[in-house]
Design a protein around this motif. Structure first.
Motif, PDB file in Angstrom:
ATOM      1  N   LEU A   1       0.860  -1.184   0.000  1.00 32.29           N
ATOM      2  CA  LEU A   1       0.000   0.000   0.000  1.00 32.29           C
ATOM      3  C   LEU A   1       0.897   1.235   0.000  1.00 32.29           C
ATOM      4  CD1 LEU A   1      -3.179   0.626   2.135  1.00 32.29           C
ATOM      5  CD2 LEU A   1      -1.450   2.404   1.893  1.00 32.29           C
ATOM      6  N   HIS A   2       0.796   2.018  -1.053  1.00 34.88           N
ATOM      7  CA  HIS A   2       1.556   3.265  -1.164  1.00 34.88           C
ATOM      8  C   HIS A   2       0.676   4.430  -0.738  1.00 34.88           C
ATOM      9  CE1 HIS A   2       5.402   2.273  -3.014  1.00 34.88           C
ATOM     10  NE2 HIS A   2       4.765   1.306  -3.661  1.00 34.88           N
ATOM     11  N   LEU A   3       1.095   5.090   0.316  1.00 36.97           N
ATOM     12  CA  LEU A   3       0.384   6.269   0.806  1.00 36.97           C
ATOM     13  C   LEU A   3       1.043   7.501   0.199  1.00 36.97           C
ATOM     14  CD1 LEU A   3      -1.961   6.874   2.779  1.00 36.97           C
ATOM     15  CD2 LEU A   3      -0.248   7.099   4.592  1.00 36.97           C
ATOM     16  N   ILE A   4       0.259   8.325  -0.519  1.00 36.69           N
ATOM     17  CA  ILE A   4       0.781   9.517  -1.170  1.00 36.69           C
ATOM     18  C   ILE A   4       0.050  10.754  -0.653  1.00 36.69           C
ATOM     19  CG2 ILE A   4       1.459   8.270  -3.253  1.00 36.69           C
ATOM     20  CD1 ILE A   4      -1.061   9.435  -4.611  1.00 36.69           C
ATOM     21  N   GLN A   5       0.653  11.915  -0.839  1.00 35.92           N
ATOM     22  CA  GLN A   5       0.069  13.154  -0.344  1.00 35.92           C
ATOM     23  C   GLN A   5      -1.269  13.444  -1.012  1.00 35.92           C
ATOM     24  OE1 GLN A   5       1.187  14.845   2.145  1.00 35.92           O
ATOM     25  NE2 GLN A   5       0.731  17.025   1.974  1.00 35.92           N
TER      26      GLN A   5
ATOM     27  N   GLN B   1       4.531   4.925 -10.615  1.00 34.56           N
ATOM     28  CA  GLN B   1       5.318   4.108 -11.538  1.00 34.56           C
ATOM     29  C   GLN B   1       5.814   2.834 -10.855  1.00 34.56           C
ATOM     30  OE1 GLN B   1       8.251   7.037 -12.597  1.00 34.56           O
ATOM     31  NE2 GLN B   1       7.081   7.789 -14.355  1.00 34.56           N
ATOM     32  N   LEU B   2       6.270   2.980  -9.612  1.00 33.07           N
ATOM     33  CA  LEU B   2       6.726   1.813  -8.857  1.00 33.07           C
ATOM     34  C   LEU B   2       5.585   0.822  -8.671  1.00 33.07           C
ATOM     35  CD1 LEU B   2       8.793   0.283  -7.171  1.00 33.07           C
ATOM     36  CD2 LEU B   2       8.246   1.802  -5.247  1.00 33.07           C
TER      37      LEU B   2
ATOM     38  N   VAL C   1       2.846  -4.492   3.417  1.00 34.10           N
ATOM     39  CA  VAL C   1       3.718  -3.366   3.745  1.00 34.10           C
ATOM     40  C   VAL C   1       2.974  -2.066   3.455  1.00 34.10           C
ATOM     41  CG1 VAL C   1       5.854  -2.152   3.117  1.00 34.10           C
ATOM     42  CG2 VAL C   1       5.835  -4.631   3.214  1.00 34.10           C
ATOM     43  N   ILE C   2       3.204  -1.065   4.316  1.00 39.14           N
ATOM     44  CA  ILE C   2       2.701   0.288   4.077  1.00 39.14           C
ATOM     45  C   ILE C   2       3.914   1.166   3.783  1.00 39.14           C
ATOM     46  CG2 ILE C   2       1.305   2.185   4.959  1.00 39.14           C
ATOM     47  CD1 ILE C   2      -0.120  -0.566   4.947  1.00 39.14           C
ATOM     48  N   GLN C   3       3.910   1.828   2.625  1.00 41.01           N
ATOM     49  CA  GLN C   3       5.006   2.757   2.309  1.00 41.01           C
ATOM     50  C   GLN C   3       4.467   4.180   2.284  1.00 41.01           C
ATOM     51  OE1 GLN C   3       8.060   1.690  -0.540  1.00 41.01           O
ATOM     52  NE2 GLN C   3       7.994   3.732  -1.450  1.00 41.01           N
ATOM     53  N   ALA C   4       5.025   5.030   3.153  1.00 42.99           N
ATOM     54  CA  ALA C   4       4.651   6.443   3.216  1.00 42.99           C
ATOM     55  C   ALA C   4       5.603   7.233   2.332  1.00 42.99           C
ATOM     56  CB  ALA C   4       4.710   6.940   4.654  1.00 42.99           C
ATOM     57  N   ASN C   5       5.040   7.989   1.398  1.00 48.30           N
ATOM     58  CA  ASN C   5       5.831   8.678   0.383  1.00 48.30           C
ATOM     59  C   ASN C   5       5.742  10.189   0.544  1.00 48.30           C
ATOM     60  OD1 ASN C   5       6.646   6.363  -1.636  1.00 48.30           O
ATOM     61  ND2 ASN C   5       4.503   6.003  -1.128  1.00 48.30           N
ATOM     62  N   ALA C   6       6.557  10.726   1.461  1.00 47.97           N
ATOM     63  CA  ALA C   6       6.759  12.177   1.607  1.00 47.97           C
ATOM     64  C   ALA C   6       5.500  12.884   2.119  1.00 47.97           C
ATOM     65  CB  ALA C   6       7.224  12.787   0.293  1.00 47.97           C
TER      66      ALA C   6
ATOM     67  N   VAL D   1      -3.126   5.042  -2.005  1.00 49.81           N
ATOM     68  CA  VAL D   1      -4.064   5.732  -1.115  1.00 49.81           C
ATOM     69  C   VAL D   1      -3.590   7.171  -0.977  1.00 49.81           C
ATOM     70  CG1 VAL D   1      -5.104   5.842   1.173  1.00 49.81           C
ATOM     71  CG2 VAL D   1      -4.571   3.616   0.147  1.00 49.81           C
ATOM     72  N   SER D   2      -4.414   8.124  -1.399  1.00 45.35           N
ATOM     73  CA  SER D   2      -4.049   9.532  -1.285  1.00 45.35           C
ATOM     74  C   SER D   2      -4.619  10.106   0.006  1.00 45.35           C
ATOM     75  CB  SER D   2      -4.554  10.330  -2.488  1.00 45.35           C
ATOM     76  OG  SER D   2      -5.964  10.342  -2.542  1.00 45.35           O
ATOM     77  N   VAL D   3      -3.809  10.887   0.699  1.00 42.52           N
ATOM     78  CA  VAL D   3      -4.267  11.517   1.935  1.00 42.52           C
ATOM     79  C   VAL D   3      -5.259  12.622   1.629  1.00 42.52           C
ATOM     80  CG1 VAL D   3      -3.538  12.864   3.945  1.00 42.52           C
ATOM     81  CG2 VAL D   3      -2.137  10.947   3.154  1.00 42.52           C
TER      82      VAL D   3
END
Length: 385
Positions: free
Chosen positions: A4-8, A21-22, A82-87, A36-38
């Motif tokens: 799960l990619h968390l993005i702004q 892209q990843l 996995v949860i990845q927080a992206n900036a 998932v967008s915040v």
């Protein structure tokens, strides 16, 4: 593996585009990815998979229990590994959601910049130390970013690795096909990036003033958008440069612009590892950049481009002149740079490195200090220099 990619928010900024892209490459490799967008945003990101939105409140980001709960519900439903927080605010939302609602998945933070330049007070540093206490692994975009992070948060020195940003294969660039009008000017100089203080557009215009004293026919093409665009336009008018600076706005295919340019100029004051440098390498366009953040890990002076001491505008302008007038030297730089990016910085290979990091975390294998800050400044091998 499900990530799960968390993005702004849905925006065409480096962190969000790379996460998209990843995610695409993860799915192509047989894994699963979720975005998932915040916050809400207008952009269409380059990812065709499952996307959720928390629709969080920007004015209540420190107390947004509703959004934290919604994130927990998504995690309960999707069961990612996995949860990845992206900036941005992504780690804040992940940390508080995990703290309040008790989900167990490991959190990875992707560190894409020089974090010490944003954390100025002791209180903010303590708050971020609390957030990072909820993180299993920090993945930095460059060794410089990792070193900077460890100086600020030494407790995480055994939980940080470097995996750089990558770029996508682009057949249109590779075959020389354009979908945009021909860029004008002699020479054609370009800058690609958001109009923010980090990108230093004021400094860029100051350098350009020096350049046009030597090359009056030069045009500077600015590709991008952002909060300081209007201010930059006003500065262009004040300096009398309106006929020599062209604003192209946001472009879906910036590589087509970069490929046509005679040189890419990057006078940033803060950078992690900017993808635009790698894109210029791929387009076989010379790069002149300040030695900021991780730029020096790819722009190796007099090997893959011109690396200029920060704020040395005279040296920057002189390097642009050299790049445009010394064809034998610049052709060697271009060949080295193209070899570097195509062998070490393509997203399909970068995605494999992320998967290995995810698997290490989910298998609960400890990261040792010898995996931290692997040197990359000398990645170019002698056989093609």
């Amino acid at each position: 593996m499900k990530v799960l990619h968390l993005i702004q928010k849905p925006q065409l900024r480096g962190a969000e585009v790379f996460a998209s892209q990843l995610s695409t490459h993860l799915e192509e490799a047989g894994h699963q990815a979720i975005l998932v967008s915040v916050f809400a945003g207008p952009a269409a990101l380059p990812f065709g998979g499952k996307v959720y939105a928390l629709n969080a409140s920007q004015s209540h980001r420190f107390t947004d229990v509703k959004a934290w709960k919604k994130l927990a519900a998504i995690i309960e439903s999707e069961k990612p590994d996995v949860i990845q927080a992206n900036a941005g605010d992504t780690l804040k939302y992940a940390a508080f959601s995990k703290l309040l609602f008790g989900w167990k998945q490991p959190v990875i933070f992707r560190n894409a910049s020089m974090i010490s330049l944003y954390i100025k007070s002791k209180l903010i540093r303590l708050f971020n130390a609390f957030l990072f206490s909820k993180v299993e692994l920090v993945i930095s975009v460059s060794n410089s970013s990792a070193e900077d992070f460890v100086k600020l948060f030494p407790a995480l020195k055994n939980h940080i690795i470097t995996i750089p940003v990558g770029i996508e294969v682009n057949e249109a660039v590779a075959t020389g096909k354009n979908t945009i009008p021909t860029l004008q000017g002699n020479p054609k100089l370009i800058h690609v990036g958001g109009f923010s203080f980090e990108k230093n557009h004021a400094g860029l215009l100051s350098v350009f003033e020096r350049i046009i004293k030597k090359m009056p026919g030069a045009l500077l093409h600015l590709v991008g958008d952002g909060p300081l665009k209007q201010q930059t336009q006003s500065l262009v008018e004040q300096k009398g440069l309106k006929k020599q600076v062209v604003f192209h706005g946001y472009q879906k295919q910036p590589l087509s612009f970069i490929r046509q340019a005679d040189a890419l100029l990057l006078p940033s004051i803060i950078e992690g590892l900017p993808g635009v440098v790698l894109e210029a390498f791929y387009c076989k366009t010379p790069v002149i950049a300040y030695d900021t953040g991780g730029i020096g890990e790819v722009v190796i002076n007099n090997k893959t481009g011109y690396l200029i001491p920060k704020q040395n505008e005279v040296a920057f302008a002189d390097a642009v002149e050299s790049a445009l007038n010394n064809s034998e030297e610049i052709n060697r730089f271009i060949a080295n740079a193209y070899q570097l990016v195509t062998t070490q910085y393509m997203n399909d290979d970068i995605a494999v490195k992320f998967v290995k990091a995810y698997q290490t975390i989910t298998n609960k294998q400890a990261f040792s200090t010898n995996k931290v800050l692997q040197p990359t400044k000398n990645v170019i091998q002698n056989d093609y220099i």
